[in-house]
Design a protein around this motif. Structure first.
Motif, PDB file in Angstrom:
ATOM      1  N   LEU A 136     -20.263  25.135  -8.697  1.00  0.00           N
ATOM      2  CA  LEU A 136     -20.332  24.475  -6.941  1.00  0.00           C
ATOM      3  C   LEU A 136     -19.681  23.629  -7.020  1.00  0.00           C
ATOM      4  O   LEU A 136     -18.994  22.916  -6.306  1.00  0.00           O
ATOM      5  CB  LEU A 136     -21.947  23.845  -7.099  1.00  0.00           C
ATOM      6  N   ALA A 137     -19.374  22.867  -8.236  1.00  0.00           N
ATOM      7  CA  ALA A 137     -18.340  21.460  -8.170  1.00  0.00           C
ATOM      8  C   ALA A 137     -17.106  21.728  -8.127  1.00  0.00           C
ATOM      9  O   ALA A 137     -15.748  21.465  -7.198  1.00  0.00           O
ATOM     10  CB  ALA A 137     -18.785  20.366 -10.023  1.00  0.00           C
ATOM     11  N   ILE A 139     -15.708  24.539  -6.828  1.00  0.00           N
ATOM     12  CA  ILE A 139     -15.650  25.602  -6.017  1.00  0.00           C
ATOM     13  C   ILE A 139     -14.832  23.792  -4.477  1.00  0.00           C
ATOM     14  O   ILE A 139     -15.211  23.678  -3.533  1.00  0.00           O
ATOM     15  CB  ILE A 139     -16.717  26.430  -4.954  1.00  0.00           C
ATOM     16  N   GLY A 140     -15.409  22.892  -4.942  1.00  0.00           N
ATOM     17  CA  GLY A 140     -15.078  22.101  -4.393  1.00  0.00           C
ATOM     18  C   GLY A 140     -16.336  21.956  -3.101  1.00  0.00           C
ATOM     19  O   GLY A 140     -17.227  21.206  -2.255  1.00  0.00           O
ATOM     20  N   VAL A 141     -17.942  22.067  -3.793  1.00  0.00           N
ATOM     21  CA  VAL A 141     -18.532  21.785  -2.708  1.00  0.00           C
ATOM     22  C   VAL A 141     -19.920  20.993  -4.516  1.00  0.00           C
ATOM     23  O   VAL A 141     -20.156  21.435  -5.279  1.00  0.00           O
ATOM     24  CB  VAL A 141     -19.830  22.964  -2.901  1.00  0.00           C
ATOM     25  N   ASP A 142     -20.372  19.649  -3.837  1.00  0.00           N
ATOM     26  CA  ASP A 142     -20.905  18.590  -3.961  1.00  0.00           C
ATOM     27  C   ASP A 142     -21.745  19.308  -4.642  1.00  0.00           C
ATOM     28  O   ASP A 142     -22.885  18.780  -3.341  1.00  0.00           O
ATOM     29  CB  ASP A 142     -21.384  16.932  -4.166  1.00  0.00           C
ATOM     30  N   PRO A 143     -22.957  19.224  -5.942  1.00  0.00           N
ATOM     31  CA  PRO A 143     -24.132  19.480  -6.019  1.00  0.00           C
ATOM     32  C   PRO A 143     -25.252  18.819  -5.943  1.00  0.00           C
ATOM     33  O   PRO A 143     -26.000  18.656  -5.613  1.00  0.00           O
ATOM     34  CB  PRO A 143     -23.859  19.470  -7.381  1.00  0.00           C
ATOM     35  N   LEU A 144     -24.690  17.488  -5.628  1.00  0.00           N
ATOM     36  CA  LEU A 144     -25.835  16.966  -5.467  1.00  0.00           C
ATOM     37  C   LEU A 144     -26.177  16.677  -4.193  1.00  0.00           C
ATOM     38  O   LEU A 144     -27.374  16.511  -3.766  1.00  0.00           O
ATOM     39  CB  LEU A 144     -25.035  14.599  -5.521  1.00  0.00           C
ATOM     40  N   TYR A 146     -25.637  19.611  -2.124  1.00  0.00           N
ATOM     41  CA  TYR A 146     -26.284  21.146  -1.684  1.00  0.00           C
ATOM     42  C   TYR A 146     -27.672  21.700  -3.003  1.00  0.00           C
ATOM     43  O   TYR A 146     -27.510  22.281  -2.225  1.00  0.00           O
ATOM     44  CB  TYR A 146     -24.868  22.238  -3.020  1.00  0.00           C
TER      45      TYR A 146
ATOM     46  N   ARG B  77     -14.542  10.321  -5.523  1.00  0.00           N
ATOM     47  CA  ARG B  77     -15.382  11.323  -5.648  1.00  0.00           C
ATOM     48  C   ARG B  77     -14.814  12.839  -4.967  1.00  0.00           C
ATOM     49  O   ARG B  77     -14.755  13.727  -4.909  1.00  0.00           O
ATOM     50  CB  ARG B  77     -16.346  11.360  -5.710  1.00  0.00           C
ATOM     51  N   PHE B  81     -13.522  16.416  -4.720  1.00  0.00           N
ATOM     52  CA  PHE B  81     -13.662  17.525  -4.678  1.00  0.00           C
ATOM     53  C   PHE B  81     -12.629  18.228  -3.180  1.00  0.00           C
ATOM     54  O   PHE B  81     -13.296  20.115  -3.429  1.00  0.00           O
ATOM     55  CB  PHE B  81     -15.714  17.517  -3.308  1.00  0.00           C
ATOM     56  N   ARG B  84     -10.912  20.538  -4.915  1.00  0.00           N
ATOM     57  CA  ARG B  84     -10.642  21.316  -6.384  1.00  0.00           C
ATOM     58  C   ARG B  84     -10.674  22.500  -5.529  1.00  0.00           C
ATOM     59  O   ARG B  84     -10.926  23.498  -5.701  1.00  0.00           O
ATOM     60  CB  ARG B  84     -12.457  21.299  -6.443  1.00  0.00           C
ATOM     61  N   LYS B  85     -10.861  22.264  -4.216  1.00  0.00           N
ATOM     62  CA  LYS B  85     -10.593  23.888  -2.997  1.00  0.00           C
ATOM     63  C   LYS B  85      -9.329  24.530  -3.516  1.00  0.00           C
ATOM     64  O   LYS B  85      -9.504  25.515  -3.379  1.00  0.00           O
ATOM     65  CB  LYS B  85     -10.807  23.554  -1.898  1.00  0.00           C
ATOM     66  N   PHE B  97     -24.158  32.368  -8.795  1.00  0.00           N
ATOM     67  CA  PHE B  97     -25.509  32.061  -8.143  1.00  0.00           C
ATOM     68  C   PHE B  97     -26.305  33.189  -8.428  1.00  0.00           C
ATOM     69  O   PHE B  97     -26.073  34.360  -7.889  1.00  0.00           O
ATOM     70  CB  PHE B  97     -25.094  30.895  -6.587  1.00  0.00           C
ATOM     71  N   HIS B 113     -16.280  26.268   2.876  1.00  0.00           N
ATOM     72  CA  HIS B 113     -15.036  25.729   3.352  1.00  0.00           C
ATOM     73  C   HIS B 113     -14.058  26.353   4.561  1.00  0.00           C
ATOM     74  O   HIS B 113     -13.340  25.508   4.773  1.00  0.00           O
ATOM     75  CB  HIS B 113     -14.179  25.651   1.918  1.00  0.00           C
TER      76      HIS B 113
END
Lengths: 265, 269
Positions: A136-137, A139-144, A146, B77, B81, B84-85, B97, B113
């Motif tokens: 997730l991280a 992919i650029g999504v913050d797990p905190l 999401y 932070r 993020f 990272r895209k 998942f 995104h």
């Protein structure tokens, strides 16, 4: 086996103390980032509804069944004690006050820690060990945002509601035993309850207690999952820690809250 | 071409420690843009740690990690993020998942995104799945896939946003010969077709050397050697030669450092 000197014991004790402080610091930063950190988690409402279902709705069965039985036991015990003093008509008031002030919030929190808390820890721990959180991280999504935040909010919202449901079905179970089985006059059962239960003093304080318990239990559960060692053994240890720490925190906080709310200081 | 454009990733004087143990000590690595660069070395030498440093999941104890002109340890932070895209990572386990089916796994980065309509997301997902040969598996759940298929779905997800840099963490571990052949071909094909920069971390020598344009051999907290696969095969460095030729005898010891064997057996318990 190597002997441990006194100095070494002091060092280990100090080390353990520092570890506890570091964990507290980490868990606080974790909580603040999850609740107030910047960044979007996609469709937050959809994520929250999904978690409300798995954390709240899926806990309903255990809460309702436990609530009914505890109300029934309270009624039986209360009746047998009060009957000795000829006050069995007060059994309704005893059942309601015990459930609203204490057993509703506390037993719900303990059951919630065992049912939903352990599941949250195991789920997040498993996501960590299978690299889903890292993925997730990356992919650029913050797990905190999401993963953690929807679960935290779902716990905060659902536990007070579950505690209310627990108290309501408990009172219903108590009424069934007292009125239908033991022959307590229905009018005095409900009238005594109505005249002695105050909304602010009893109902609201019970809700405040369950809000505090919801906050602490859910925080412990998600943090233990997020912070666990990503191995089978690590996840199992974290799940055990969640139930133990959350139960102790609920019982300890209950004493403090009761002293603040009902103690005459 | 300026140095900044020539290299997609640059590690400058990077050191990293885990507890008291140094994993890297003053390491310099440059990953050329648009090429397949492999990072090789014996198990436990810190190859995956290196990927995590490039992905900024770990912070170096010292040094700079530059990705596309950004010094990652200095980013906030939220900026991380965002950065990272531009990256895709294929994790060793696939890391799909487990609550989403194949289609939704690949669609996930697009849904979070982009604001693309569902029809367009569907088309993109089908194209990505077609590229890895799994368009027919779009309704399956991750637990219904074999290990090789999981990795291919994860690869489709990693390229969903058309990243500039694609990192592979031990892509060949535990794969049967057919799955391995497919993966080897896919890595090279995707690199050339999409014009991305690929970083492959692996200890599978033959497969990695067959697709890599440039190789780094790491071990003992250092970069032991670098060059094209042919250059490294003929390296004068005995450590590099031992690794490249897979010989048990050489400067890399078979035994983990330990006390004297005789003392351990006969000494105090």
């Amino acid at each position: 086996m190597r002997k441990t000197s006194t100095l070494e014991r002091v060092r280990l004790f100090g080390r353990a103390g520092l570890d506890v402080l570091a964990t507290l610091g980490r868990s606080t930063v974790f909580l603040l980032r999850a609740l107030f950190g910047r960044g979007s988690s996609g469709n937050s409402l959809q994520l929250l509804i999904k978690q409300l279902y798995s954390v709240g709705v899926m806990s309903l069965a255990i809460i309702v069944v436990s609530g009914v039985f505890i109300g029934m036991v309270l009624s039986l015990q209360g009746f047998s004690i009060l009957a000795k003093y000829g006050s069995e008509q007060a059994v309704g008031q005893m059942v309601a006050l015990t459930l609203l002030r204490e057993l509703g919030p506390v037993v719900t929190a303990l059951l919630f820690a065992g049912r939903a808390g352990s599941a949250l820890t195991a789920e997040i721990g498993n996501m960590k060990s299978t690299e889903q959180l890292s993925s997730l991280a990356m992919i650029g999504v913050d797990p905190l945002k999401y993963i953690v935040a929807p679960r935290l909010w779902a716990g905060f919202i659902s536990m007070p509601l579950l505690a209310m449901i627990f108290s309501v079905v408990g009172i219903w179970g108590g009424a069934m035993v007292a009125v239908d089985w033991l022959g307590v006059y229905e009018g005095s059962f409900w009238a005594n309850m109505q005249s002695s239960v105050a909304f602010r003093e009893d109902v609201l304080n019970g809700v405040i207690k369950s809000l505090v318990f919801a906050f602490v239990v859910t925080w412990i559960a998600v943090f233990q999952g997020y912070d666990c060692e990503p191995t089978s053994e690590g996840i199992s240890r974290a799940t055990t820690r969640t139930v133990v720490y959350a139960s102790l925190a609920v019982l300890g906080l209950d004493f403090i809250l009761t002293a603040l709310m009902f103690g005459d200081f | 071409m300026s140095a900044e454009n020539k290299y997609a990733v640059e590690l400058k004087g990077v050191s990293f420690q885990r507890g008291d143990r140094a994993i890297f000590n003053n390491v310099d690595i440059r990953i050329p843009r648009g090429k397949v660069t492999a990072i090789m070395g014996p198990s436990g030498c810190g190859k995956t740690t290196l990927l995590r440093l490039i992905g900024a999941q770990l912070k170096p104890s010292r040094g700079e990690v530059w990705v596309n002109g950004l010094n990652l340890p200095k980013l906030s932070r939220a900026e991380l993020f965002d950065m990272r895209k531009q990256m895709g990572v294929l994790f060793q386990s696939g890391a799909l998942f487990t609550d989403l089916d194949v289609f939704e796994n690949v669609a996930f980065p697009l849904r979070v995104h982009t604001q693309l309509p569902d029809e367009m997301i569907r088309d993109i997902v089908l194209m990505k799945l077609q590229a890895v040969g799994l368009r027919g598996a779009l309704d399956l759940m991750p637990d219904e896939l074999s290990g090789g298929m999981k990795r291919r779905v994860a690869l489709a997800r990693a390229i969903a946003l058309d990243p500039q840099i694609l990192m592979y963490d031990e892509p060949f571990v535990g794969q049967d010969p057919i799955a391995m052949g497919v993966l080897v071909r896919l890595i090279r094909l995707l690199n050339d077709a999409l014009g991305i920069t690929s970083i492959v971390v692996s200890h599978d020598l033959a497969e990695t050397a067959s697709i890599a344009d440039y190789l780094y051999v790491v071990g003992d907290t250092q970069v032991l050697g670098q060059g094209t696969p042919e250059e490294l095969m003929n390296s004068e460095n005995p450590r590099v030669r031992q690794f490249m030729q897979g010989t048990p005898d050489g400067p890399v010891p078979f035994h983990f450092p330990a006390a004297n064997y005789r003392d351990d057996l006969l000494g105090e318990r």
